[in-house]
Design a protein around this motif. Structure first.
Motif, mmCIF file in Angstrom:
data_model
loop_
_atom_site.group_PDB
_atom_site.id
_atom_site.type_symbol
_atom_site.label_atom_id
_atom_site.label_comp_id
_atom_site.label_asym_id
_atom_site.label_seq_id
_atom_site.Cartn_x
_atom_site.Cartn_y
_atom_site.Cartn_z
ATOM 1 N N LEU A 20 51.657 89.661 11.476
ATOM 2 C CA LEU A 20 51.453 90.813 11.122
ATOM 3 C C LEU A 20 50.001 91.281 11.107
ATOM 4 O O LEU A 20 49.106 90.651 10.814
ATOM 5 N N LYS A 21 49.808 92.679 11.626
ATOM 6 C CA LYS A 21 48.447 93.108 11.455
ATOM 7 C C LYS A 21 48.062 94.071 10.423
ATOM 8 O O LYS A 21 49.361 94.706 10.080
ATOM 9 N N PRO A 22 47.081 94.289 9.619
ATOM 10 C CA PRO A 22 45.771 93.404 10.159
ATOM 11 C C PRO A 22 46.190 91.961 9.899
ATOM 12 O O PRO A 22 46.594 91.459 8.967
ATOM 13 N N VAL A 23 45.689 91.197 10.912
ATOM 14 C CA VAL A 23 45.733 89.665 10.915
ATOM 15 C C VAL A 23 45.000 89.018 9.576
ATOM 16 O O VAL A 23 43.791 89.414 9.407
ATOM 17 N N ASN A 24 45.844 88.290 8.846
ATOM 18 C CA ASN A 24 45.191 87.339 7.776
ATOM 19 C C ASN A 24 44.527 86.092 8.178
ATOM 20 O O ASN A 24 45.052 85.530 8.912
ATOM 21 N N ARG A 25 43.512 85.994 7.512
ATOM 22 C CA ARG A 25 42.914 84.739 7.816
ATOM 23 C C ARG A 25 43.466 83.515 7.925
ATOM 24 O O ARG A 25 43.584 82.611 8.503
ATOM 25 N N GLU A 26 44.132 83.351 6.580
ATOM 26 C CA GLU A 26 45.177 82.225 6.147
ATOM 27 C C GLU A 26 46.055 82.018 7.111
ATOM 28 O O GLU A 26 46.414 80.943 7.576
ATOM 29 N N GLU A 27 46.904 82.934 7.599
ATOM 30 C CA GLU A 27 47.859 82.990 8.323
ATOM 31 C C GLU A 27 47.587 82.615 9.871
ATOM 32 O O GLU A 27 47.970 81.852 10.508
ATOM 33 N N LEU A 28 46.259 83.175 10.327
ATOM 34 C CA LEU A 28 45.781 82.921 11.584
ATOM 35 C C LEU A 28 45.561 81.455 11.635
ATOM 36 O O LEU A 28 46.110 80.739 12.734
ATOM 37 N N TYR A 29 44.954 80.918 10.777
ATOM 38 C CA TYR A 29 44.353 79.419 10.780
ATOM 39 C C TYR A 29 45.715 78.562 10.647
ATOM 40 O O TYR A 29 45.597 77.651 11.163
ATOM 41 N N GLN A 30 46.625 78.920 9.785
ATOM 42 C CA GLN A 30 47.895 78.194 9.758
ATOM 43 C C GLN A 30 48.527 78.072 11.096
ATOM 44 O O GLN A 30 49.026 76.880 11.534
ATOM 45 N N VAL A 31 48.562 79.169 11.996
ATOM 46 C CA VAL A 31 49.140 79.222 13.118
ATOM 47 C C VAL A 31 48.217 78.207 14.126
ATOM 48 O O VAL A 31 48.907 77.175 14.706
ATOM 49 N N PHE A 32 47.122 78.627 14.262
ATOM 50 C CA PHE A 32 46.315 77.637 15.092
ATOM 51 C C PHE A 32 46.292 76.088 14.713
ATOM 52 O O PHE A 32 46.281 75.414 15.522
ATOM 53 N N GLY A 33 46.468 75.945 13.598
ATOM 54 C CA GLY A 33 46.351 74.366 13.023
ATOM 55 C C GLY A 33 47.636 73.903 13.461
ATOM 56 O O GLY A 33 47.575 72.449 13.853
ATOM 57 N N ARG A 34 48.809 74.683 13.337
ATOM 58 C CA ARG A 34 50.053 74.100 13.731
ATOM 59 C C ARG A 34 49.885 73.858 15.354
ATOM 60 O O ARG A 34 50.454 72.567 15.615
ATOM 61 N N LEU A 35 49.597 74.919 16.089
ATOM 62 C CA LEU A 35 49.476 74.387 17.524
ATOM 63 C C LEU A 35 48.627 73.387 17.963
ATOM 64 O O LEU A 35 49.107 72.721 18.725
ATOM 65 N N ILE A 36 47.594 73.170 17.156
ATOM 66 C CA ILE A 36 46.585 72.105 17.464
ATOM 67 C C ILE A 36 47.164 70.686 17.256
ATOM 68 O O ILE A 36 47.136 69.989 18.167
ATOM 69 N N GLN A 37 47.693 70.809 16.159
ATOM 70 C CA GLN A 37 48.493 69.412 15.720
ATOM 71 C C GLN A 37 49.844 69.000 16.556
ATOM 72 O O GLN A 37 49.806 68.031 16.933
ATOM 73 N N ASN A 38 50.382 70.095 17.175
ATOM 74 C CA ASN A 38 51.553 69.896 18.283
ATOM 75 C C ASN A 38 50.852 69.076 19.242
ATOM 76 O O ASN A 38 51.576 68.325 20.044
ATOM 77 N N ASP A 39 49.841 69.987 19.869
ATOM 78 C CA ASP A 39 49.334 69.534 21.128
ATOM 79 C C ASP A 39 48.782 68.051 20.925
ATOM 80 O O ASP A 39 48.978 67.063 21.653
#
Length: 270
Positions: A104-123
């Motif tokens: 959801l915008k405005p993008v929240n730092r914690e939520e953005l980092y959570q998404v990136f962390g999940r995607l990197i761990q999946n990779d």
């Protein structure tokens, strides 16, 4: 080169997300911006970013259609929707399209980092488990479009870069002789088939070197190189450093930037 592509007509929104990424643990990711889907698609085709974060309200994005086109081009690119609308229908459609995140915008730092962390761990998990799981990530294989043989060849590279690929194999897939296919590929892409394949593999390996601590041997195996020695030699020829040196350099840059920010914050509070 870019790792994250932000697509949004709102300059302030783009800069906000860029700032969040540059001020934390993902500062090593190279960020590029686009204010329209038309400007973004060539960047997707050229750079194959790790993630595309876009607002479906961009006037020429046709809602979720832009994200679907990104996934069709390269299923390994993570598509993240960022919207001001908290609508279940939009979230449901994004999930059904195979998108990888919804913010959801405005993008929240914690939520953005959570998404990136999940995607990197999946990779990382896919990389550790090797080719079988990588094939699952790529999902359905694109059918060859004989009217656009070079586009079909590039799509095949993107889906199978972690496997052995030969020029003859891809030429046969698009029903062209190897010699004609080779000339046509260089004419349309501006580089040889082998050079394009090698550059694509190196780009994927650089991402893994920056965001994971996976052993060099595993990274080599999961980016299509026959062994770690050949991978290291090729990497140094193209990048100018060995994989280990590149990883150390990126880690040092990250640590130095973090130290500088810490010192700035300390000075501000004095």
């Amino acid at each position: 080169m870019c790792d994250v592509l932000i697509v949004d007509e709102d300059l302030a929104a783009r800069q906000h997300v860029r700032g969040l990424l540059s001020a934390g643990e993902y500062q090593h990711l190279r960020v590029t911006e686009a204010d329209s889907a038309a400007r973004a698609l060539p960047l997707v085709r050229q750079h194959h970013p790790f993630a595309v974060l876009y607002d479906p309200s961009v006037s020429d994005a046709d809602g979720l259609e832009f994200g679907r086109r990104v996934k069709e081009h390269d299923p390994l690119i993570h598509v993240i929707v960022a919207s001001q609308l908290k609508m279940f229908d939009l979230l449901y459609q994004a999930i059904n399209q195979g998108f990888d995140g919804y913010l959801l915008k405005p993008v929240n730092r914690e939520e953005l980092y959570q998404v990136f962390g999940r995607l990197i761990q999946n990779d990382i998990r896919h990389s550790i488990h090797g080719g079988a799981n990588r094939a699952l990530v790529a999902r359905q294989e694109s059918e060859a479009d004989l009217g656009n043989p070079i586009e079909s060849a590039i799509a095949y590279i993107e889906e199978h870069f972690h496997e052995p690929i030969s020029l003859q194999e891809v030429a046969e897939r698009v029903y062209l002789s190897p010699s004609y296919f080779s000339r046509l590929f260089k004419s349309e892409v501006g580089t040889t088939f082998i050079d394009y394949l090698t550059q694509y593999r190196i780009q994927k390996s650089k991402m893994l070197l920056r965001v994971t601590s996976l052993p060099i041997e595993i990274i080599a195996n999961n980016t299509g190189f026959s062994n770690s020695s050949y991978f290291s030699t090729t990497f140094k020829r193209i990048v100018g450093r060995t994989p280990s040196e590149y990883r150390a350099m990126m880690s040092a840059l990250k640590d130095r930037s973090h130290a500088e920010r810490t010192q700035e914050n300390k000075t501000d509070h004095e």
